[in-house]
Design a protein around this motif. Structure first.
Motif, mmCIF file in Angstrom:
data_model
loop_
_atom_site.group_PDB
_atom_site.id
_atom_site.type_symbol
_atom_site.label_atom_id
_atom_site.label_comp_id
_atom_site.label_asym_id
_atom_site.label_seq_id
_atom_site.Cartn_x
_atom_site.Cartn_y
_atom_site.Cartn_z
ATOM 1 N N CYS A 211 5.944 20.396 14.406
ATOM 2 C CA CYS A 211 5.823 21.499 13.437
ATOM 3 C C CYS A 211 6.979 21.429 12.454
ATOM 4 N N PHE A 212 6.911 22.263 11.429
ATOM 5 C CA PHE A 212 7.948 22.274 10.398
ATOM 6 C C PHE A 212 9.301 22.683 10.980
ATOM 7 N N PHE A 213 10.361 22.125 10.408
ATOM 8 C CA PHE A 213 11.719 22.526 10.811
ATOM 9 C C PHE A 213 11.899 24.035 10.643
ATOM 10 N N ALA A 214 11.443 24.541 9.494
ATOM 11 C CA ALA A 214 11.644 25.962 9.200
ATOM 12 C C ALA A 214 10.948 26.856 10.223
ATOM 13 N N LEU A 215 9.774 26.447 10.709
ATOM 14 C CA LEU A 215 9.054 27.243 11.703
ATOM 15 C C LEU A 215 9.829 27.291 13.014
ATOM 16 N N LYS A 216 10.460 26.181 13.397
ATOM 17 C CA LYS A 216 11.271 26.158 14.615
ATOM 18 C C LYS A 216 12.394 27.194 14.531
ATOM 19 N N PRO B 286 20.163 7.731 10.863
ATOM 20 C CA PRO B 286 21.212 8.566 10.258
ATOM 21 C C PRO B 286 20.686 9.982 10.038
ATOM 22 N N LEU B 287 21.587 10.926 9.921
ATOM 23 C CA LEU B 287 21.198 12.320 9.716
ATOM 24 C C LEU B 287 20.411 12.487 8.418
ATOM 25 N N ILE B 288 19.425 13.378 8.450
ATOM 26 C CA ILE B 288 18.622 13.694 7.276
ATOM 27 C C ILE B 288 18.712 15.200 7.015
ATOM 28 N N THR B 289 18.288 15.608 5.838
ATOM 29 C CA THR B 289 18.282 17.033 5.506
ATOM 30 C C THR B 289 16.947 17.659 5.894
ATOM 31 N N MET B 290 17.002 18.738 6.658
ATOM 32 C CA MET B 290 15.794 19.488 7.010
ATOM 33 C C MET B 290 15.414 20.362 5.814
ATOM 34 N N ASP B 291 14.265 20.099 5.224
ATOM 35 C CA ASP B 291 13.844 20.835 4.038
ATOM 36 C C ASP B 291 12.664 21.736 4.379
ATOM 37 N N THR B 292 12.326 22.616 3.442
ATOM 38 C CA THR B 292 11.177 23.498 3.627
ATOM 39 C C THR B 292 9.895 22.720 3.383
ATOM 40 N N PRO B 293 8.769 23.166 3.966
ATOM 41 C CA PRO B 293 7.492 22.470 3.742
ATOM 42 C C PRO B 293 7.036 22.600 2.296
ATOM 43 N N GLU B 294 6.116 21.730 1.907
ATOM 44 C CA GLU B 294 5.548 21.803 0.557
ATOM 45 C C GLU B 294 4.801 23.121 0.388
ATOM 46 N N ALA C 294 1.426 28.939 1.344
ATOM 47 C CA ALA C 294 1.554 30.399 1.295
ATOM 48 C C ALA C 294 1.886 30.973 2.671
ATOM 49 N N ALA C 295 1.336 30.352 3.716
ATOM 50 C CA ALA C 295 1.565 30.869 5.070
ATOM 51 C C ALA C 295 3.030 30.722 5.473
ATOM 52 N N SER C 296 3.645 29.593 5.119
ATOM 53 C CA SER C 296 5.037 29.357 5.511
ATOM 54 C C SER C 296 6.026 30.052 4.581
ATOM 55 N N ALA C 297 5.597 30.350 3.353
ATOM 56 C CA ALA C 297 6.516 30.942 2.378
ATOM 57 C C ALA C 297 7.098 32.260 2.865
ATOM 58 N N LYS C 298 6.273 33.057 3.536
ATOM 59 C CA LYS C 298 6.708 34.383 3.956
ATOM 60 C C LYS C 298 7.830 34.309 4.983
ATOM 61 N N TYR C 299 7.680 33.436 6.008
ATOM 62 C CA TYR C 299 8.723 33.395 7.028
ATOM 63 C C TYR C 299 9.962 32.642 6.536
ATOM 64 N N ILE C 300 9.783 31.666 5.647
ATOM 65 C CA ILE C 300 10.936 30.945 5.105
ATOM 66 C C ILE C 300 11.857 31.906 4.358
ATOM 67 N N GLU C 301 11.253 32.815 3.627
ATOM 68 C CA GLU C 301 12.023 33.791 2.856
ATOM 69 C C GLU C 301 12.846 34.697 3.753
ATOM 70 N N ASN C 302 12.402 34.893 4.995
ATOM 71 C CA ASN C 302 13.076 35.826 5.906
ATOM 72 C C ASN C 302 14.026 35.149 6.887
#
Length: 599
Positions: A99-104, A125-133, A136-144
């Motif tokens: 699943c998405f990093f942000a959801l975790k 090597p380490l990578i940057t965990m970014d938000t999903p593309e 709309a479903a993920s946008a709400k929880y990412i904002e919070n």
């Protein structure tokens, strides 16, 4: 059409991506126990949530027995990570994948975790965990998402799991104090942005941030604390495709500067070249405003344009832009000269500079994520939100040089509020071992020391008292706790002043005005009225002269008495001295020698 758009977007991106160099922004992680894994390690800052730039966090690492990838809500497993009173905050360790990093991180936050460490499942090597593309479903929880997160390597993650499974308590510190360089008393930062307001959730978040951050940005810029510069990402169309319909609709200057179609549909709405032209206009607004010594006008133009000229209302055009420019008093002739001819088969100096700036220099990597904030040549990671960004900017000042806005309630954090800072606490007695050290010399000059302050009609009052120690105490003319509230005292109503028979009292904010009836003058120190007419003034002066004359006569008499007594004293002293050497008529003769024999 969507398929054509994606193909074209890839076509625009390939030349840049092939040469790009992405730098992963890191913060320090140090294990304090157990000794078997004690030491410092790197971790990659997640590009969501709120990293504690300029600060650090201590906590205990927990690895869940179930839902180890944190792709489901922990409440489904009756698991909670809320810290007990007196315990350190919980840092949840979860595995990458599924699943998405942000959801975790969102699921961990809802379960009470204070921070999240994601263990990589690949040796890399380490990578940057970014938000999903755009989703709309993920946008709400990412904002919070408000807690920080970081990715750790697979090998370090396995060491943490091994220590936890062996029964060890794993304590560590997450440190962001060196995530942003802080060499001097000025912070230089840049925002890579876009004028397109139809690109989905990220664009909506960007537009909201610009509106919210405008006030703080202008305070910092006007005070000379920061040097800001906006940037806009553009791509170029490969030479072999410059005559294609796609390049012609999405690019200007014969394919040199391009942007994706706003609606991702070539057949309707605005074209990518419309976005490029507006990006260029906004760059030139900054350039022209900067030349007049007012670079902060860029924030005014961008926010006004967002409000007055949205794509949804079909107002995203030159006419609407010109009306905003006119309202702000920007020189339109200089602006047109800066923008040049978008149809010319030649380089545009402003946009060419932007393309060159996209390539990373020094410690800063290439700009590939939109939006991107760069602070002191380091790319910011985390939620693009006013408080979080302000905290990152403030961490870029050399210690003790931060402006007052950096110690406002939006930036200053109270560690004791989060699980009592991990310190001992007796709730029943309201006693705690946790203390936030925030006072010191000159504290009142910084956000009024956290005390009440208010300004009205060019009169400002503060409750901060900075003498031997900083305290909050309402100033004269006010009453209250000094922290959240100081209310004006009505001296007239409470009969604290202006109470003489001839006085007329009028209350003012923080003070009062007192006038006298007739031709009288109010004496504030004595709370009384005196006459100011000529005859009465002459009488007053006569009384003054009489008093002075009386004082003079008294002083003269005292002086004569003093001289008389001094003369008497001197006479008696001289007579006593002379009597030792010659008898005076009024004294018997005194023998000048005696022998040792007695009769």
């Amino acid at each position: 059409m969507k398929h054509q758009f994606l193909c074209f977007l890839l076509l625009l991106s390939i030349p840049f991506l092939c040469e790009s160099r992405f730098v992963v922004e890191k913060n320090s992680l140090s294990v304090t126990s157990p000794d078997s894994i004690k030491g410092a390690h790197d971790c990659a800052i997640g590009n969501f949530g709120i990293p504690q730039y300029g600060g650090s966090m201590a906590g205990t690492v927990v690895y869940p027995k179930e839902n180890q990838k944190s792709c489901k809500e922990f409440s489904d497993f009756s698991i909670s990570f809320k810290s007990q009173p007196g315990a350190l905050p919980t840092f949840l360790l979860v595995d990458r994948g599924d699943c998405f990093f942000a959801l975790k991180v969102w699921n961990a936050q809802k379960a009470g975790a204070s921070a999240v460490l994601v263990a990589d499942n690949v040796d890399e090597p380490l990578i940057t965990m970014d938000t999903p593309e755009e989703d709309a479903a993920s946008a709400k929880y990412i904002e919070n998402i408000t807690i920080p997160s970081a990715l750790v390597t697979k090998s370090f993650g396995e060491k943490l799991k091994k220590a936890i499974s062996g029964g060890d308590m794993v304590n560590l510190n997450l440190d962001w104090r060196e995530a942003v360089p802080h060499p001097d008393a000025r912070v230089e930062y840049e925002l890579w942005t876009n004028s397109n307001d139809e690109c989905g959730v990220k664009c909506d978040m960007l537009m909201e941030f610009v509106k919210d951050f405008k006030g703080a940005a202008q305070i910092l810029e006007k005070g000379g604390y920061t040097q800001f510069r906006p940037h806009y990402i553009t791509w170029y169309c490969p030479h072999a495709f410059t005559l294609s319909r796609q390049c012609k609709s999405q690019c200007i200057n014969k394919g040199r500067y391009c942007a994706p179609d706003p609606e991702q549909d070539f057949s309707s709405g605005y074209d990518g070249k419309d976005v490029v032209v507006e990006n260029l206009r906004q760059l030139c607004v900054f350039k022209v405003a900067n030349e007049t010594g007012k670079p902060w006008v860029w924030w005014d133009y961008v926010t006004d344009f967002q409000i007055r000229c949205p794509m949804k209302e079909k107002k995203y055009n030159k006419e609407c832009a010109d009306s905003v420019i006119k309202s702000l008093g920007i020189d339109s002739r200089k602006l047109d000269k800066c923008m040049g001819d978008p149809n010319a088969d030649s380089d545009n100096p402003v946009l060419k500079e932007e393309q060159d700036a996209q390539v990373g220099k020094g410690s800063r990597g290439d700009v590939t994520i939109l939006p991107t904030l760069v602070v002191n040549n380091r790319q910011y990671r985390g939620k693009l939100e006013k408080g979080a960004v302000l905290k990152a900017l403030c961490s870029g000042f050399e210690e003790t040089t931060e402006p007052a806005i950096c110690l406002s309630t939006e930036v200053e954090s109270n560690e004791c509020l989060d699980n009592n800072g991990g310190c001992w606490q007796d709730k029943s007695a309201n006693i705690t071992a946790c203390k936030v050290y925030s006072s010191g010399p000159g504290r009142c000059t910084i956000n009024n020391g956290g005390c009440w302050h208010e300004e009205r009609d060019r009169h400002a009052f503060s409750a901060c008292v900075d003498k031997d120690s900083v305290k909050c105490e309402c100033p004269p003319g006010f009453k209250g706790d000094g922290f959240k509230k100081c209310e004006d005292i009505n001296e007239c109503k409470e009969k604290k002043a202006c109470q003489c028979p001839e006085c007329s009292c009028k209350n003012t904010w923080g003070s009062y005005e007192c006038s006298c009836s007739g031709d009288l003058l109010y004496m504030r120190d004595h709370d009384t009225c005196i006459s100011k007419t000529g005859s009465q003034v002459r009488s007053a002066w006569a009384a003054v002269w009489l008093i002075m004359l009386s004082l003079g006569l008294a002083a003269g008499g005292a002086y004569l008495v003093y001289k008389y007594r001094l003369r008497q004293y001197m006479d008696s002293e001289i007579r006593a001295i002379m009597a030792q050497y010659m008898p005076l008529d009024s004294q018997p003769e005194v023998p000048n020698h005696v022998n040792d024999e007695r009769a």
